[in-house]
Motif scaffolding. Sequence first.
Motif, PDB file in Angstrom:
ATOM      1  N   LEU A  34       0.563  -1.558  -0.063  1.00 30.34           N
ATOM      2  CA  LEU A  34       0.459  -0.400  -0.207  1.00 30.34           C
ATOM      3  C   LEU A  34       1.168   1.071   0.007  1.00 30.34           C
ATOM      4  CD1 LEU A  34      -2.838  -0.729   2.452  1.00 30.34           C
ATOM      5  CD2 LEU A  34      -3.379  -1.298   0.144  1.00 30.34           C
ATOM      6  N   ALA A  35       0.440   2.315  -0.866  1.00 29.98           N
ATOM      7  CA  ALA A  35       1.267   3.803  -0.372  1.00 29.98           C
ATOM      8  C   ALA A  35       0.605   4.122   0.374  1.00 29.98           C
ATOM      9  CB  ALA A  35       1.124   4.282  -2.036  1.00 29.98           C
ATOM     10  N   GLN A  36       1.654   4.996   1.314  1.00 28.84           N
ATOM     11  CA  GLN A  36       1.427   5.679   2.115  1.00 28.84           C
ATOM     12  C   GLN A  36       0.992   7.301   1.806  1.00 28.84           C
ATOM     13  OE1 GLN A  36       1.366   5.052   5.357  1.00 28.84           O
ATOM     14  NE2 GLN A  36       2.254   3.109   4.894  1.00 28.84           N
ATOM     15  N   ARG A  37      -0.048   7.916   2.636  1.00 24.67           N
ATOM     16  CA  ARG A  37      -0.195   9.062   2.160  1.00 24.67           C
ATOM     17  C   ARG A  37       0.929  10.734   3.127  1.00 24.67           C
ATOM     18  NH1 ARG A  37      -5.230   9.088  -0.529  1.00 24.67           N
ATOM     19  NH2 ARG A  37      -5.944   7.022  -0.968  1.00 24.67           N
ATOM     20  N   ILE A  38       0.489  10.879   2.562  1.00 32.33           N
ATOM     21  CA  ILE A  38       1.557  12.211   2.402  1.00 32.33           C
ATOM     22  C   ILE A  38       0.917  13.615   2.543  1.00 32.33           C
ATOM     23  CG2 ILE A  38       3.508  13.480   2.321  1.00 32.33           C
ATOM     24  CD1 ILE A  38       4.225  10.971   2.397  1.00 32.33           C
ATOM     25  N   PRO A  39       0.800  14.456   3.604  1.00 29.70           N
ATOM     26  CA  PRO A  39       0.138  16.049   3.883  1.00 29.70           C
ATOM     27  C   PRO A  39       0.467  16.930   3.194  1.00 29.70           C
ATOM     28  CG  PRO A  39       1.373  14.765   5.735  1.00 29.70           C
ATOM     29  CD  PRO A  39       1.798  14.477   4.979  1.00 29.70           C
ATOM     30  N   VAL A  40      -0.321  17.420   1.999  1.00 26.68           N
ATOM     31  CA  VAL A  40       0.369  17.983   1.282  1.00 26.68           C
ATOM     32  C   VAL A  40      -0.918  19.552   1.425  1.00 26.68           C
ATOM     33  CG1 VAL A  40      -0.632  19.032  -1.036  1.00 26.68           C
ATOM     34  CG2 VAL A  40       0.460  16.898  -0.719  1.00 26.68           C
ATOM     35  N   ARG A  41      -0.405  20.454   2.068  1.00 23.28           N
ATOM     36  CA  ARG A  41      -1.006  22.140   2.544  1.00 23.28           C
ATOM     37  C   ARG A  41      -0.880  22.843   1.278  1.00 23.28           C
ATOM     38  NH1 ARG A  41       0.360  25.162   8.034  1.00 23.28           N
ATOM     39  NH2 ARG A  41      -0.617  26.627   7.715  1.00 23.28           N
ATOM     40  N   VAL A  42      -2.063  23.104   1.326  1.00 21.77           N
ATOM     41  CA  VAL A  42      -2.322  24.284   0.151  1.00 21.77           C
ATOM     42  C   VAL A  42      -3.727  25.363   0.968  1.00 21.77           C
ATOM     43  CG1 VAL A  42      -3.230  22.392  -1.526  1.00 21.77           C
ATOM     44  CG2 VAL A  42      -5.327  23.002  -0.145  1.00 21.77           C
ATOM     45  N   GLN A  43      -3.319  26.671   0.425  1.00 22.77           N
ATOM     46  CA  GLN A  43      -3.811  27.696   0.369  1.00 22.77           C
ATOM     47  C   GLN A  43      -4.702  28.513   0.107  1.00 22.77           C
ATOM     48  OE1 GLN A  43      -2.779  29.022   4.493  1.00 22.77           O
ATOM     49  NE2 GLN A  43      -4.562  29.789   3.802  1.00 22.77           N
ATOM     50  N   ILE A  44      -6.233  28.417   0.185  1.00 26.42           N
ATOM     51  CA  ILE A  44      -6.785  28.658  -0.596  1.00 26.42           C
ATOM     52  C   ILE A  44      -6.541  31.127  -0.923  1.00 26.42           C
ATOM     53  CG2 ILE A  44      -9.556  29.575  -0.769  1.00 26.42           C
ATOM     54  CD1 ILE A  44     -10.160  28.082   1.424  1.00 26.42           C
ATOM     55  N   GLU A  45      -7.098  31.182  -2.597  1.00 24.49           N
ATOM     56  CA  GLU A  45      -6.208  32.184  -2.706  1.00 24.49           C
ATOM     57  C   GLU A  45      -7.275  33.242  -2.532  1.00 24.49           C
ATOM     58  OE1 GLU A  45      -5.851  31.939  -6.950  1.00 24.49           O
ATOM     59  OE2 GLU A  45      -3.856  30.849  -6.396  1.00 24.49           O
ATOM     60  N   GLN A  46      -8.535  32.752  -2.321  1.00 23.18           N
ATOM     61  CA  GLN A  46      -9.684  34.277  -2.183  1.00 23.18           C
ATOM     62  C   GLN A  46     -10.802  33.707  -2.122  1.00 23.18           C
ATOM     63  OE1 GLN A  46      -9.954  36.386  -5.608  1.00 23.18           O
ATOM     64  NE2 GLN A  46     -11.471  38.233  -4.167  1.00 23.18           N
ATOM     65  N   LEU A  47     -10.918  33.759  -0.965  1.00 21.10           N
ATOM     66  CA  LEU A  47     -12.699  33.764  -0.438  1.00 21.10           C
ATOM     67  C   LEU A  47     -13.626  34.263  -0.402  1.00 21.10           C
ATOM     68  CD1 LEU A  47     -12.938  30.860   1.839  1.00 21.10           C
ATOM     69  CD2 LEU A  47     -13.120  31.985   3.289  1.00 21.10           C
ATOM     70  N   PRO A  48     -14.440  33.233  -1.320  1.00 18.15           N
ATOM     71  CA  PRO A  48     -15.555  34.399  -1.272  1.00 18.15           C
ATOM     72  C   PRO A  48     -16.365  34.801   0.151  1.00 18.15           C
ATOM     73  CG  PRO A  48     -15.800  32.309  -2.776  1.00 18.15           C
ATOM     74  CD  PRO A  48     -14.665  32.301  -1.738  1.00 18.15           C
ATOM     75  N   PRO A  49     -17.256  36.338  -0.094  1.00 14.35           N
ATOM     76  CA  PRO A  49     -17.686  36.164   0.998  1.00 14.35           C
ATOM     77  C   PRO A  49     -19.051  35.487   2.304  1.00 14.35           C
ATOM     78  CG  PRO A  49     -18.641  37.828  -0.781  1.00 14.35           C
ATOM     79  CD  PRO A  49     -17.518  36.828  -1.390  1.00 14.35           C
ATOM     80  N   ASN A  50     -19.656  34.969   0.962  1.00 18.29           N
ATOM     81  CA  ASN A  50     -20.496  33.863   1.543  1.00 18.29           C
ATOM     82  C   ASN A  50     -19.953  32.459   2.025  1.00 18.29           C
ATOM     83  OD1 ASN A  50     -19.637  32.953  -1.319  1.00 18.29           O
ATOM     84  ND2 ASN A  50     -21.613  32.080  -0.921  1.00 18.29           N
ATOM     85  N   ILE A  51     -18.732  31.869   1.757  1.00 20.78           N
ATOM     86  CA  ILE A  51     -18.426  30.947   2.910  1.00 20.78           C
ATOM     87  C   ILE A  51     -17.630  31.283   4.280  1.00 20.78           C
ATOM     88  CG2 ILE A  51     -16.660  29.351   2.304  1.00 20.78           C
ATOM     89  CD1 ILE A  51     -17.163  29.602  -0.457  1.00 20.78           C
ATOM     90  N   GLN A  52     -18.359  30.360   4.905  1.00 18.99           N
ATOM     91  CA  GLN A  52     -17.032  30.519   5.966  1.00 18.99           C
ATOM     92  C   GLN A  52     -16.567  29.015   6.423  1.00 18.99           C
ATOM     93  OE1 GLN A  52     -17.155  32.549   8.970  1.00 18.99           O
ATOM     94  NE2 GLN A  52     -15.334  30.439  10.108  1.00 18.99           N
ATOM     95  N   LEU A  53     -15.472  28.837   6.629  1.00 19.77           N
ATOM     96  CA  LEU A  53     -14.705  27.923   6.994  1.00 19.77           C
ATOM     97  C   LEU A  53     -14.828  27.374   8.346  1.00 19.77           C
ATOM     98  CD1 LEU A  53     -11.436  29.495   5.052  1.00 19.77           C
ATOM     99  CD2 LEU A  53     -13.154  27.321   4.426  1.00 19.77           C
ATOM    100  N   ARG A  54     -14.726  25.880   8.237  1.00 17.06           N
ATOM    101  CA  ARG A  54     -15.346  25.732   9.880  1.00 17.06           C
ATOM    102  C   ARG A  54     -13.906  24.699  10.097  1.00 17.06           C
ATOM    103  NH1 ARG A  54     -19.515  28.245  11.753  1.00 17.06           N
ATOM    104  NH2 ARG A  54     -21.096  29.175  10.116  1.00 17.06           N
ATOM    105  N   VAL A  55     -13.116  24.775  11.627  1.00 15.78           N
ATOM    106  CA  VAL A  55     -12.223  23.421  11.025  1.00 15.78           C
ATOM    107  C   VAL A  55     -12.551  22.304  11.267  1.00 15.78           C
ATOM    108  CG1 VAL A  55     -10.469  22.944  13.219  1.00 15.78           C
ATOM    109  CG2 VAL A  55     -10.650  25.654  12.528  1.00 15.78           C
TER     110      VAL A  55
END
Length: 301
Positions: free
Chosen positions: A255-276
């Motif tokens: 099995l291939a292991q899974r590696i964490p990749v961190r991505v950053q949103i370039e521009q967040l629309p005002p109607n979207i609320q991110l939640r942890v």
Amino acid sequence: MLKRVSLTTILLLAALAAIGWKYQQYLSNPWTRDGQIRAQVIQITPRVTGPITHIHIKDNSVVKAGDLLFEIDPRTYQAALEKAEASLAQANAMLKKAQDESHRGHSLARRQPGAVSQLTLTQLNNGVEAARAGVKVAQASVEEARLNLGFTKVSAPVDGFITNLNMRVGTQVVANQPVVALVDQHSFWIEGFFKETDIRDVSTGDKATVSLMSYPDQPLQATVESIGYGIAHKDGSTGVSLLPNVTPTFQWIRLAQRIPVRVQIEQLPPNIQLRVGTSASIIIHKVAPVTIEQIALKTQR
């Protein structure tokens, strides 16, 4: 009958072509559904112990940096400050007394040489230095008491969202014990877990597309910020009789292991609320690697 066979064959070939095209797209643009919204979570921790007298926030409320969150009963720390200030005044009085005695001793020694022994003069000087040290100790105690009194008012260190607020007025909080979580409003990122075989050509700065499960119809443009350099090893931990604990696996399955990749949103629309902790799908648009032939062709041009 022949038409049916021909139609079936055409449909089968079209399906195989679609599958092949989709697989090729998957190889060139890695995709994972194992994505999660992350953010820096600050544990609000009081610096002093005492019962809560006022709460200025509600659960899941928005706060700004510097906003007052809650207050701890200040009476004990106010009394400690007054006591420290009294000790400082007493230390200053002792210093004044020591300085006066030293001044008189040295004046008498100058007017009547030999009237005061050198040992006595040295002791007077030492008394002044000890009194000065006592003043510094008292000043430090006053500053500590003043800080503790200020710590009875707990403020937000950053802009963010209060979550998991369970305390009430009268709750006894303990110094250095977290009481509530504050999600940093400006620290959100997306973390996706990709197979190690899919990220060989992925590099920082590659473009990505993020689809949030909460907003499936609004794909977001993002950029690869970093790629993890390691993951925890499950096997090899100490087990019974201090022997390594190794999980049995089938030899023909690798099995291939899974590696964490961190991505950053370039521009967040005002109607979207991110939640942890919420889910996301991520597609990385690989930049095609430059071959030696392409480099040679550019050099010739």
